[in-house]
Design an enzyme around this catalytic site. Structure first.
Site, PDB file in Angstrom:
ATOM      1  N   ASN A  86       0.681  -1.030   0.116  1.00 25.54           N
ATOM      2  CA  ASN A  86      -0.098  -0.106   0.072  1.00 25.54           C
ATOM      3  C   ASN A  86       0.737   1.014   0.011  1.00 25.54           C
ATOM      4  O   ASN A  86       0.829   1.925   0.917  1.00 25.54           O
ATOM      5  CB  ASN A  86      -0.935  -0.077   0.905  1.00 25.54           C
ATOM      6  CG  ASN A  86      -0.117   0.237   2.377  1.00 25.54           C
ATOM      7  OD1 ASN A  86       0.782  -0.242   2.466  1.00 25.54           O
ATOM      8  ND2 ASN A  86      -1.332   0.636   4.142  1.00 25.54           N
ATOM      9  N   ASN A 277      -4.311  -0.928  13.474  1.00 26.80           N
ATOM     10  CA  ASN A 277      -6.047  -1.531  12.820  1.00 26.80           C
ATOM     11  C   ASN A 277      -5.709  -3.073  12.720  1.00 26.80           C
ATOM     12  O   ASN A 277      -4.858  -3.043  11.641  1.00 26.80           O
ATOM     13  CB  ASN A 277      -6.671  -0.626  11.614  1.00 26.80           C
ATOM     14  CG  ASN A 277      -7.901  -1.078  10.635  1.00 26.80           C
ATOM     15  OD1 ASN A 277      -8.634  -1.876  11.139  1.00 26.80           O
ATOM     16  ND2 ASN A 277      -7.508  -1.388   9.285  1.00 26.80           N
ATOM     17  N   ASP A 304       3.362  -5.683  11.666  1.00 29.04           N
ATOM     18  CA  ASP A 304       3.003  -4.955  11.497  1.00 29.04           C
ATOM     19  C   ASP A 304       2.964  -3.336  11.509  1.00 29.04           C
ATOM     20  O   ASP A 304       2.450  -2.282  11.760  1.00 29.04           O
ATOM     21  CB  ASP A 304       1.226  -4.618  11.802  1.00 29.04           C
ATOM     22  CG  ASP A 304       0.030  -3.660  10.514  1.00 29.04           C
ATOM     23  OD1 ASP A 304       0.603  -3.531  10.000  1.00 29.04           O
ATOM     24  OD2 ASP A 304      -0.934  -4.202  11.241  1.00 29.04           O
ATOM     25  N   HIS A 308       4.159   6.360  10.856  1.00 24.22           N
ATOM     26  CA  HIS A 308       3.232   7.572  10.513  1.00 24.22           C
ATOM     27  C   HIS A 308       3.906   8.647  11.318  1.00 24.22           C
ATOM     28  O   HIS A 308       4.367   8.709  12.531  1.00 24.22           O
ATOM     29  CB  HIS A 308       1.941   7.516  11.090  1.00 24.22           C
ATOM     30  CG  HIS A 308       0.960   6.706  10.714  1.00 24.22           C
ATOM     31  ND1 HIS A 308       0.626   6.796   9.368  1.00 24.22           N
ATOM     32  CD2 HIS A 308       0.232   5.663  11.103  1.00 24.22           C
ATOM     33  CE1 HIS A 308      -0.598   5.327   8.886  1.00 24.22           C
ATOM     34  NE2 HIS A 308      -0.096   4.932  10.068  1.00 24.22           N
TER      35      HIS A 308
HETATM   36 ZN   LIG Z   1      -3.770  -4.673   8.112  1.00 27.44          ZN
END
Ligand SMILES: [Zn+2]
Length: 429
Positions: A86, A277, A304, A308
Site C-alpha cells: 500500500n 487497525n 505490522d 506515521h
Molecule cells: Zn492490515
C-alpha cells in the site's frame, strides 16, 4: 570471522565460525583465523524475518524509507522484511515491485521482499497482474491488499486460484468493510463509554471464516494477517484441524496491549498512539492470542510496522492515522508476553519469528537453522538487559510507538546479514 561465546537458541555457550557469508562451523574454543566478535553469552537466533512491514517508499518518504525502515529492522534483529503493497503508487505491477526490490538491493540494511497487491490500486475491483509480479525480478510470492480487505468473495476466490500456479499465498487483512464503517476502536464496553464507533470482532471473524472455506474449496494457501480476537483463533484452529492450508500471524502489540489503554493510560484518555487497525482488543483476546501462538494455531509474529509522521498521529483521535511502529521493539515485546511468561522458549521464538515467516513467504536463504552450511543470518540478543523505550533513539523515521517510557526486557546486541554485521553493540554497523 568467529563469533565467540553465544548460546544458540538459549543453549550452552558455543563459537560460530563464519566464512564467505555462510556458517562454516559451530564448536567449542574455535581457533581464530580473522576477526573475533565477543558474543558475551548472548542468545543467538536465526535472523528474524517479518512478513508484514510497511516501508512507505515510494510515496510517503516523510514517514519511512527503504533505508530507514530496514535500519529499524536491523536494529530489531531482522535480516529480511516483506514490504507491504500500500505505497503510492501501489505495488500492483511488475514495475513497482521491481522498483521496491531494487531500492532494497541498493539501500537495504536487510533483505527487502516486496509484497504485491491483490487488486489494482487496492480498490477491490479487478485483479492486479499477479503473474507478472511473480515472474518479475522481485519474484513476488505474497499478495495482499493490506490496509484494505479483499471483501469481494469472487475476487478473493480468483486470487486464491491464481497464486497456486507459482506457489503464492494471499495474505488477507480481514475486515468486513460495512461492519466497520467509521470504526475507531474495539467494539465493547469501553467504546460505549467513550462514545467511539466500534470495530466489532465479528467483522474480522466473518471474513476469516469465509476465506478459510474459499481456500479449502480451491485448494490454495491463505495467510491471515494480524489476528486480533479469540473468535478468530477458534476459526483458524478449526480450519487447521481440517488440514486446510491456512497460516496466521499476530502482532506484538496484540500480544501485550488492550483497549483499556484508550480509556486510561499514563497520558490520559483518547491518546491516538493506541489507535491501530485491527484495534487493541480485550484481556480475554490477548490471553487467547498468546495461547494460540504458543500451541501453533497462530504460526508467526509479524510486526505490522506502520510508521506515521507526527502530524498524522498527534491530533484528535478521530482524525489520527491508524498504526504503530514495531520493528525495534518486537523481540522485547515477545519476550515479555511469551518467554518471560513461560509460554515459549527461544527455539519457539526462532520458529515463529524466523523459520515460519521465511517459509510462508518462500524466502530461501532465511529462517534456516543456525548450523554449518546455513547462510550466516544471525541475531545476538541479551534477554537480561532492561531497556526504557526512547522513540527518539529509533532508527525508524517515525516515532509512533505505544511503548514510549515503558521498560521492556532484552536488547538486540548484533545482527548479521550473510556474515556482514548490520548492527554491532546495539548500534547500526
Ligand atoms: Zn492490515
Amino acid at each position: 570471522m568467529i563469533i565467540k561465546n553465544v548460546r544458540i537458541l538459549g543453549g550452552d555457550p558455543r563459537d560460530i565460525r563464519v566464512r564467505d557469508g555462510v556458517i562454516a562451523e559451530i564448536g567449542d574454543n574455535l581457533e581464530a583465523d580473522g576477526q573475533v566478535i565477543d558474543g558475551a553469552g548472548a542468545i543467538a537466533l536465526p535472523g528474524l524475518v517479518d512478513l508484514h512491514t510497511h516501508l512507505r517508499e515510494p510515496g510517503r518518504e516523510d514517514a519511512e524509507t527503504v533505508q530507514t525502515g530496514t535500519q529499524s529492522a536491523a536494529r530489531g534483529g531482522y535480516t529480511a522484511v516483506h514490504a507491504m503493497a500500500n505505497t503510492m503508487p501501489v505495488a500492483d505491477t511488475a514495475g513497482v515491485v521491481e522498483q521496491v526490490w531494487r531500492l532494497g538491493q541498493e539501500f537495504g540494511h536487510c533483505d527487502v521482499q516486496p509484497v504485491g497487491a491483490v487488486t489494482v490500486g487496492l480498490e477491490g475491483r479487478q485483479l492486479a497482474e499477479l503473474g507478472a509480479m511473480a515472474d518479475s525480478a522481485a519474484r513476488v510470492r505474497v499478495f495482499s491488499d493490506d490496509g484494505r480487505c479483499v471483501d469481494d468473495a469472487v475476487l478473493m476466490r480468483r486470487a486464491l486460484e491464481y497464486v497456486k500456479a507459482f506457489d503464492g499465498v494471499v495474505a488477507q487483512h480481514a475486515q468486513e468493510p460495512k461492519l466497520t464503517a467509521g470504526a475507531q476502536m474495539n467494539e465493547g464496553v469501553i467504546s460505549g463509554r467513550l462514545g467511539l464507533a466500534g470495530w466489532p470482532a465479528v467483522a474480522e471473524e466473518a471474513i476469516i471464516a469465509r476465506d478459510c472455506l474459499l481456500a479449502a474449496h480451491v485448494g490454495s494457501r491463505l495467510h491471515v494477517c494480524h489476528v486480533s480476537t479469540a473468535g478468530s483463533v477458534e476459526i483458524i484452529r478449526w480450519a487447521k484441524s481440517k488440514g486446510w492450508n491456512v497460516t496466521a500471524e499476530v502482532t506484538p502489540h496484540h500480544l501485550l496491549l488492550t483497549d483499556e489503554l484508550v480509556e486510561r493510560s499514563p497520558n490520559g484518555a483518547y491518546n491516538p498512539i493506541y489507535k491501530v487497525n485491527p484495534p487493541l482488543r480485550t484481556r480475554e483476546d490477548v490471553e487467547a492470542l498468546r495461547a494460540a501462538l504458543a500451541d501453533g494455531t497462530i504460526d508467526i509474529v509479524a510486526t505490522d510496522h506502520a510508521p506515521h509522521p507526527v502530524e498524522d498521529k498527534e491530533t484528535e483521535w478521530a482524525a489520527a492515522a491508524m498504526g504503530m511502529v514495531g520493528l525495534e521493539t518486537a523481540l522485547s515485546v515477545v519476550q515479555e508476553a511469551m518467554v518471560d511468561t513461560g509460554l515459549l522458549d527461544w527455539a519457539g521464538v526462532a520458529e515463529r519469528m524466523s523459520a515460519m515467516p521465511a517459509h510462508i513467504g518462500r524466502l530461501a536463504g532465511h529462517g534456516r537453522p543456525l548450523a554449518a552450511g546455513s547462510p550466516a543470518n544471525i541475531t545476538l540478543y541479551d534477554p537480561a538487559a532492561r531497556t526504557q523505550v526512547d522513540p527518539s533513539a529509533f532508527a525508524s523515521k517515525s516515532r509512533n510507538t505505544p511503548y514510549e517510557g515503558m521498560t521492556l526486557p532484552g536488547r538486540v546486541l548484533a545482527t548479521f546479514l550473510r556474515g556482514k554485521p548490520t548492527v554491532l553493540e546495539g548500534k547500526l554497523a
